[in-house]
Design a protein around this motif. Structure first.
Motif, mmCIF file in Angstrom:
data_model
loop_
_atom_site.group_PDB
_atom_site.id
_atom_site.type_symbol
_atom_site.label_atom_id
_atom_site.label_comp_id
_atom_site.label_asym_id
_atom_site.label_seq_id
_atom_site.Cartn_x
_atom_site.Cartn_y
_atom_site.Cartn_z
ATOM 1 N N THR A 239 4.706 24.005 -39.181
ATOM 2 C CA THR A 239 5.728 24.606 -40.041
ATOM 3 C C THR A 239 5.557 26.116 -40.047
ATOM 4 O OG1 THR A 239 6.703 24.601 -42.268
ATOM 5 C CG2 THR A 239 4.315 24.316 -42.118
ATOM 6 N N TYR A 240 6.673 26.819 -40.150
ATOM 7 C CA TYR A 240 6.645 28.281 -40.056
ATOM 8 C C TYR A 240 7.864 28.845 -40.771
ATOM 9 C CZ TYR A 240 9.713 26.833 -36.268
ATOM 10 O OH TYR A 240 10.699 26.210 -35.537
ATOM 11 N N GLY A 241 7.804 30.126 -41.066
ATOM 12 C CA GLY A 241 8.928 30.777 -41.725
ATOM 13 C C GLY A 241 8.599 32.195 -42.129
ATOM 14 N N ARG A 242 9.612 32.917 -42.588
ATOM 15 C CA ARG A 242 9.448 34.285 -43.099
ATOM 16 C C ARG A 242 9.717 34.251 -44.595
ATOM 17 N NH1 ARG A 242 13.501 37.715 -39.912
ATOM 18 N NH2 ARG A 242 12.560 39.434 -41.102
ATOM 19 N N LEU A 243 8.676 34.573 -45.368
ATOM 20 C CA LEU A 243 8.806 34.565 -46.823
ATOM 21 C C LEU A 243 9.548 35.786 -47.317
ATOM 22 C CD1 LEU A 243 5.178 33.340 -47.639
ATOM 23 C CD2 LEU A 243 7.250 31.970 -47.331
ATOM 24 N N THR A 244 9.331 36.913 -46.655
ATOM 25 C CA THR A 244 10.063 38.146 -46.936
ATOM 26 C C THR A 244 10.385 38.800 -45.599
ATOM 27 O OG1 THR A 244 8.105 39.591 -47.035
ATOM 28 C CG2 THR A 244 8.719 38.440 -49.069
ATOM 29 N N GLU A 245 11.019 39.969 -45.644
ATOM 30 C CA GLU A 245 11.333 40.680 -44.410
ATOM 31 C C GLU A 245 10.072 41.046 -43.640
ATOM 32 O OE1 GLU A 245 13.985 41.340 -42.810
ATOM 33 O OE2 GLU A 245 15.547 40.728 -44.228
ATOM 34 N N SER A 246 8.962 41.227 -44.332
ATOM 35 C CA SER A 246 7.748 41.701 -43.675
ATOM 36 C C SER A 246 6.623 40.675 -43.644
ATOM 37 C CB SER A 246 7.236 42.971 -44.377
ATOM 38 O OG SER A 246 6.984 42.727 -45.755
ATOM 39 N N LEU A 247 6.807 39.504 -44.281
ATOM 40 C CA LEU A 247 5.726 38.537 -44.382
ATOM 41 C C LEU A 247 6.175 37.182 -43.836
ATOM 42 C CD1 LEU A 247 2.831 38.033 -45.437
ATOM 43 C CD2 LEU A 247 3.848 37.268 -47.586
ATOM 44 N N GLY A 248 5.392 36.646 -42.868
ATOM 45 C CA GLY A 248 5.681 35.336 -42.296
ATOM 46 C C GLY A 248 4.407 34.522 -42.168
ATOM 47 N N PHE A 249 4.586 33.242 -41.851
ATOM 48 C CA PHE A 249 3.407 32.374 -41.738
ATOM 49 C C PHE A 249 3.643 31.280 -40.707
ATOM 50 C CE2 PHE A 249 6.072 29.727 -44.338
ATOM 51 C CZ PHE A 249 5.667 28.417 -44.069
ATOM 52 N N ASN A 250 2.544 30.764 -40.186
ATOM 53 C CA ASN A 250 2.502 29.564 -39.351
ATOM 54 C C ASN A 250 1.443 28.638 -39.916
ATOM 55 O OD1 ASN A 250 4.437 29.975 -37.398
ATOM 56 N ND2 ASN A 250 3.046 30.827 -35.879
ATOM 57 N N LEU A 251 1.725 27.359 -39.951
ATOM 58 C CA LEU A 251 0.723 26.379 -40.347
ATOM 59 C C LEU A 251 0.811 25.199 -39.391
ATOM 60 C CD1 LEU A 251 -1.454 25.307 -42.290
ATOM 61 C CD2 LEU A 251 0.397 24.290 -43.649
ATOM 62 N N GLY A 252 -0.294 24.904 -38.717
ATOM 63 C CA GLY A 252 -0.331 23.797 -37.777
ATOM 64 C C GLY A 252 -1.444 22.832 -38.112
ATOM 65 N N LEU A 253 -1.108 21.544 -38.160
ATOM 66 C CA LEU A 253 -2.085 20.494 -38.444
ATOM 67 C C LEU A 253 -1.871 19.371 -37.438
ATOM 68 C CD1 LEU A 253 -1.466 20.204 -42.312
ATOM 69 C CD2 LEU A 253 -3.263 21.547 -41.222
ATOM 70 N N SER A 254 -2.957 18.838 -36.899
ATOM 71 C CA SER A 254 -2.813 17.702 -35.997
ATOM 72 C C SER A 254 -4.087 16.878 -35.998
ATOM 73 C CB SER A 254 -2.495 18.160 -34.566
ATOM 74 O OG SER A 254 -3.648 18.668 -33.935
ATOM 75 N N GLN A 255 -3.927 15.595 -35.737
ATOM 76 C CA GLN A 255 -5.076 14.717 -35.556
ATOM 77 C C GLN A 255 -4.715 13.628 -34.559
ATOM 78 O OE1 GLN A 255 -6.869 11.654 -38.482
ATOM 79 N NE2 GLN A 255 -8.282 13.402 -38.621
ATOM 80 N N ARG A 256 -5.603 13.437 -33.593
ATOM 81 C CA ARG A 256 -5.473 12.347 -32.633
ATOM 82 C C ARG A 256 -6.694 11.458 -32.795
ATOM 83 N NH1 ARG A 256 -1.538 12.715 -29.488
ATOM 84 N NH2 ARG A 256 -2.327 11.086 -28.099
ATOM 85 N N LYS A 257 -6.472 10.157 -32.704
ATOM 86 C CA LYS A 257 -7.575 9.218 -32.883
ATOM 87 C C LYS A 257 -7.438 8.057 -31.912
ATOM 88 C CE LYS A 257 -10.358 6.822 -36.300
ATOM 89 N NZ LYS A 257 -10.643 6.585 -37.735
ATOM 90 N N SER A 258 -8.580 7.639 -31.400
ATOM 91 C CA SER A 258 -8.637 6.494 -30.504
ATOM 92 C C SER A 258 -9.683 5.520 -31.034
ATOM 93 C CB SER A 258 -9.000 6.958 -29.087
ATOM 94 O OG SER A 258 -8.921 5.892 -28.174
ATOM 95 N N ASP A 259 -9.253 4.300 -31.337
ATOM 96 C CA ASP A 259 -10.158 3.246 -31.801
ATOM 97 C C ASP A 259 -10.417 2.298 -30.634
ATOM 98 O OD1 ASP A 259 -10.373 4.039 -34.563
ATOM 99 O OD2 ASP A 259 -8.308 3.364 -34.800
ATOM 100 N N ILE A 260 -11.690 2.172 -30.261
ATOM 101 C CA ILE A 260 -12.078 1.398 -29.079
ATOM 102 C C ILE A 260 -12.873 0.182 -29.532
ATOM 103 C CG2 ILE A 260 -13.230 1.489 -26.843
ATOM 104 C CD1 ILE A 260 -13.087 4.603 -27.171
ATOM 105 N N ARG A 261 -12.337 -0.987 -29.272
ATOM 106 C CA ARG A 261 -13.010 -2.220 -29.668
ATOM 107 C C ARG A 261 -13.885 -2.713 -28.525
ATOM 108 N NH1 ARG A 261 -8.202 -1.582 -31.852
ATOM 109 N NH2 ARG A 261 -7.106 -2.213 -29.936
#
Length: 838
Positions: A239-261
């Motif tokens: 997710t990302y955006g500009r809060l004001t004309e001079s202030l912006g942000f990026n936020l990235g989250l991810s998780q990958r998982k493998s369950d091996i029996r």
């Protein structure tokens, strides 16, 4: 294993996916009529970029379209003609793994590459060549060239520099892989982003058997090298955006998982289920108070975790975690004559193996210790150990505005930096290995009334004795080893142009570090001639030198043997006494020179109408390469790291593709063809690929040659052809289908033997101890495809259904493994995903 009809139906119905790749960080335009409301992608007009030879850029659109089920940087680069993968990269038995694969660029070994994230190194500088290290190794951890696994969903751009690399980059002899995120360019007050989920499992892919032996191994639930029952899934949020004309942000989250029996090899067949997890967290703030000032602050936390078992030992398992935490601050100021960028980074990398078990014991099988069908059994683990690296780095660089001098235009780029590194190896507690008992007939009660820990009072059928105790043990003592390094660099580069036909890049880089104490000067040059003054035809050449990075494992391993001691005792009541061992030593890297590579290249490129073509030749000479040797074959304790390895690599690549999409049958197409030839002569696969003796000659196909003339056994497929083709029908703009085809004709792989036939016994008073022979490797044909379909749910929300199919035709491809046996690559595999963009 077969794919059920239900899964296929669900996958196909939920697929046909991917978006009309509009710029995610730009608001769409809305056009309204009396009857309908239609969103159009923004019209972005770009000048056609003058592509430098040796640089390949992958945009956000490329990252999303390319079939990439693991979403790693490595897998994406399968489309790059300058990149080679290890022979076992597509092995059918390890498809549950999710970590980034090792890659080679122009014959260099994987740890010779520089991996950067927003300019910060994410290389594993401690144990990058321990990918094959066993979980039972008491002193080393598993590791590969990348310290962590980046999820490409969170990236905006990926750049690969394989030749003619700018002087601003150092500490590599292979190539530079630079991943970046982007500042948001959205309307103020509007938040954008996407959520993605993908899924696959062992039920969704096929395995083709070479013979009944391989089929038996794969179907055996205790074989961990054949992952036949697993579930793999991933989720990411950006997710990302500009809060004001001079202030912006990026936020990235991810998780990958493998369950091996999996099932243990113990008599009770207890489950030994394993797992792999990769987590990415990235937060960025952008502050632009004026057009002349940009400030970026970011924080990252990346981790890879795994739980593993030794199938034939009673154990609680081994938990290994690679963790990377970092802070970055970047400030760019524009001045009248130049733009100045300052960066400061702090990074902490930690690789640890946690074991809840105590010491390790081996016993003769008894009525109670009967968990194996063999005559001896084992229990315990290999102890807890840590690797850690902390880095503080500052760099500054200035790009000057172009100026003219005697009919030439000059564009200078200068920079310098300082790095402080602290690396450590640590074992918090003693760990003891007790060897197979040689004392018998005891009740395990000592004269002082205590019960001996390395004793078992049960009856031993094979020995016809009651009671057993160990008389030999190895103690891996608690302790720490650390090393500090300060390094400096400076570079200057001038990109000059004359008469629109001639362009040159002249650079010089200086590096120094406090451990090797080498003052290294690396010239970097590139020359381009355009006879028509445009991109229709361009001749390029260049000569460059690259110096390698510091691998702290050489210093950290130097003292580990000093914590290791063997003890013996005569009977149950006697004291353990140290066993006299030979001197334990190995030469630190500070006694060695830094490895380097000399490169020269030739290239011809052209842009004719809508076709871009490039043919390139790259020659690399790798000198003073690190290697571990045992100079005395009768003393395994004495080890030395030397600079006794040199090797060479020749590479030719041909790339052809259209510049802009072309229309055929009312459909937009993008196509590219890449053909690569590789000839790397190297007689080892990593710095720890040890030799027991020095030697001057080996046998190759029955003939005496020097080791430097051997073809490399890995990362050295002679000829590879790649075709990429994606298309979008104009009448169904939400549909996109991307195809990737690879072809490797039959080639000769290398096998190794220590059995030498007479009369070749000694050359130059040195023994001939190795023989190499070619083995025919069958051709490989693989077609990977990704289909996606974008559907507009509401004005600002789109759903994208996707399906990736690897090896669409289910062709039975084979590879030569490190044990010199032919094994099977993966058969057909399905991966389904869904994305919501807002």
């Amino acid at each position: 294993m077969t794919l059920t009809r239900t899964y296929i139906s669900c996958a196909i119905l939920s697929i046909l996916s991917t978006s009309v790749y509009a710029n995610d960080q730009t608001d769409t335009l809305e056009i309204k009529s009396e009857k309908s409301s239609i969103q159009l992608s923004p019209l972005v007009v770009k000048a056609i970029e003058d592509k430098d030879v040796g640089i390949t850029v992958y945009t956000k659109e490329d990252l999303e379209k390319t079939p990439n089920n693991k979403k790693t940087i490595s897998e994406l680069l399968k489309v790059n003609s300058n990149v080679q993968f290890t022979n076992s990269e597509k092995a059918a038995g390890n498809q549950a793994e999710i970590h980034a694969s090792d890659i080679s660029i122009h014959g260099a070994l994987p740890y010779n590459n520089a991996f950067l994230f927003n300019g910060m190194s994410i290389n594993n500088d401690i144990n990058p060549y321990e990918s094959n290290s066993g979980i039972s190794d008491p002193t080393s951890l598993k590791g590969n060239s990348q310290a962590v696994t980046l999820n490409t969903d969170l990236l905006c751009n990926l750049e690969v520099l394989d030749s003619n690399v700018s002087a601003q980059y150092g500490k590599f002899t292979g190539g530079v892989i630079s991943a970046t995120t982007c500042a948001p360019k959205t309307v103020v007050g509007k938040i954008h982003g996407n959520i993605n989920y993908d899924y696959t499992s062992s039920d969704w892919y096929r395995f083709n058997y070479i013979d009944s032996s391989e089929e038996s191994d794969f179907e055996d639930t205790t074989q961990t090298n054949a992952q036949k029952d697993f579930t793999q899934k991933g989720i990411s949020l950006n997710t990302y955006g500009r809060l004001t004309e001079s202030l912006g942000f990026n936020l990235g989250l991810s998780q990958r998982k493998s369950d091996i029996r999996s099932t243990s090899k113990l008599s009770d067949a207890r489950p030994y289920n394993e797992d792999r997890t990769s987590t990415n967290i990235n937060a960025e703030l952008f502050y632009n108070p004026s057009d002349d000032l940009e400030i970026k602050f970011s924080a990252q936390n990346y981790s890879d975790e795994s739980t593993r078992f030794n199938q034939s030992i009673i154990t609680n398992g081994y938990n290994q975690t690679s963790d990377n935490q970092s802070l970055q601050l970047s400030i760019r100021n524009d001045f009248p004559l130049f733009s100045l960028t300052n960066n400061i980074n702090y990074q902490k990398k930690k690789n640890e193996r946690l074991s809840t078990d105590g010491d390790n014991f081996t016993w003769w099988k008894t009525e109670n210790k009967n968990w194996s069908d063999k005559t001896s059994v084992s229990e315990g683990a290999t102890g807890t150990i840590f690797n850690e690296q902390q880095t503080l780095e500052y760099s500054t660089s200035a790009k000057f505005i172009p100026f003219e001098f005697f009919k030439t235009t000059h564009n200078f780029h200068i920079g310098a930096g300082f790095t402080h590194n602290e690396a450590a190896w640590h074992r918090p507690n003693d760990y003891t290995q007790y060897f197979l008992p040689t004392g018998f007939n005891t009740d395990c009660i000592k004269n002082d009334g205590s019960i001996d820990i390395a004793c078992d009072p049960d009856y031993i059928p094979s020995k016809k004795a009651t009671g057993q105790y160990s008389k030999t043990k190895t103690v891996h003592g608690m302790g720490s080893i650390d090393v500090q390094q300060d390094s400096w660099f400076a570079f200057i580069e001038d990109r000059l142009q004359w008469d629109k036909r001639f362009e040159a890049v002249l650079g010089l880089r200086f590096d120094y570090d406090s451990l090797s104490k080498n003052k290294n000067i690396a010239p970097r040059t590139a020359f381009h001639y355009k006879p028509f003054g445009d991109q229709s035809l361009k001749f390029s050449t260049g000569w460059n030198r690259y110096y390698d990075r510091y691998l702290y494992n050489f210093d950290l391993q130097d003292g580990i043997l000093n914590f290791q001691n063997q003890y013996t005792r005569t009977d149950l009541n006697s004291d353990w006494t140290p066993k006299v061992s030979p001197n334990k030593n190995n030469i630190k890297r500070s006694d060695l020179d830094l490895p380097y590579a000399d490169e020269w290249m030739l290239a011809l490129s052209s842009e004719f109408k809508n076709i871009r073509t490039q043919i390139k030749y790259v020659n690399r000479e790798y000198k003073d390469q690190y290697h571990l040797i045992y100079p005395d074959p009768n003393n395994i304790w004495t080890r030395e790291y030397s600079n006794n390895k040199n090797y060479s690599s020749e590479n030719i690549t041909l790339d052809i593709g259209n510049i802009l999409p072309f229309n055929v049958l009312d459909t937009k197409h993008r196509m590219s063809l890449a053909v690569s030839y590789s000839n790397t002569k190297r007689d080892y696969n990593n710095a720890n690929d040890s030799e027991t003796k020095e030697y001057s000659h080996v046998l190759y196909n029955g003939k005496l040659i020097t080791p430097n003339n051997l073809p490399a056994s890995d990362f050295n497929v002679p000829l590879t052809a790649r075709i990429s083709w994606d298309f979008t029908p104009n009448f169904l703009a939400g549909l996109n289908i991307s195809n990737f085809l690879v072809y490797k004709p039959t080639f000769q792989g290398l096998t190794k033997s220590s059995s030498i036939a007479k009369p070749y016994t000694h050359i130059n008073n040195l023994p001939v101890i190795y023989s190499y022979n070619d083995t025919s490797i069958p051709s490989v044909v693989r077609w990977d495809m990704r289909a996606s379909y974008t559907h507009q749910i509401s004005q600002n929300i789109h759903a994208i259904w996707g399906l990736t199919i690897n090896n669409v035709t289910n062709r039975h491809n084979k590879y030569l493994d490190t044990d010199y046996y032919l094994k099977s690559e993966i058969g057909r595999q399905f991966i389904a995903d869904i994305t919501f963009k807002f």
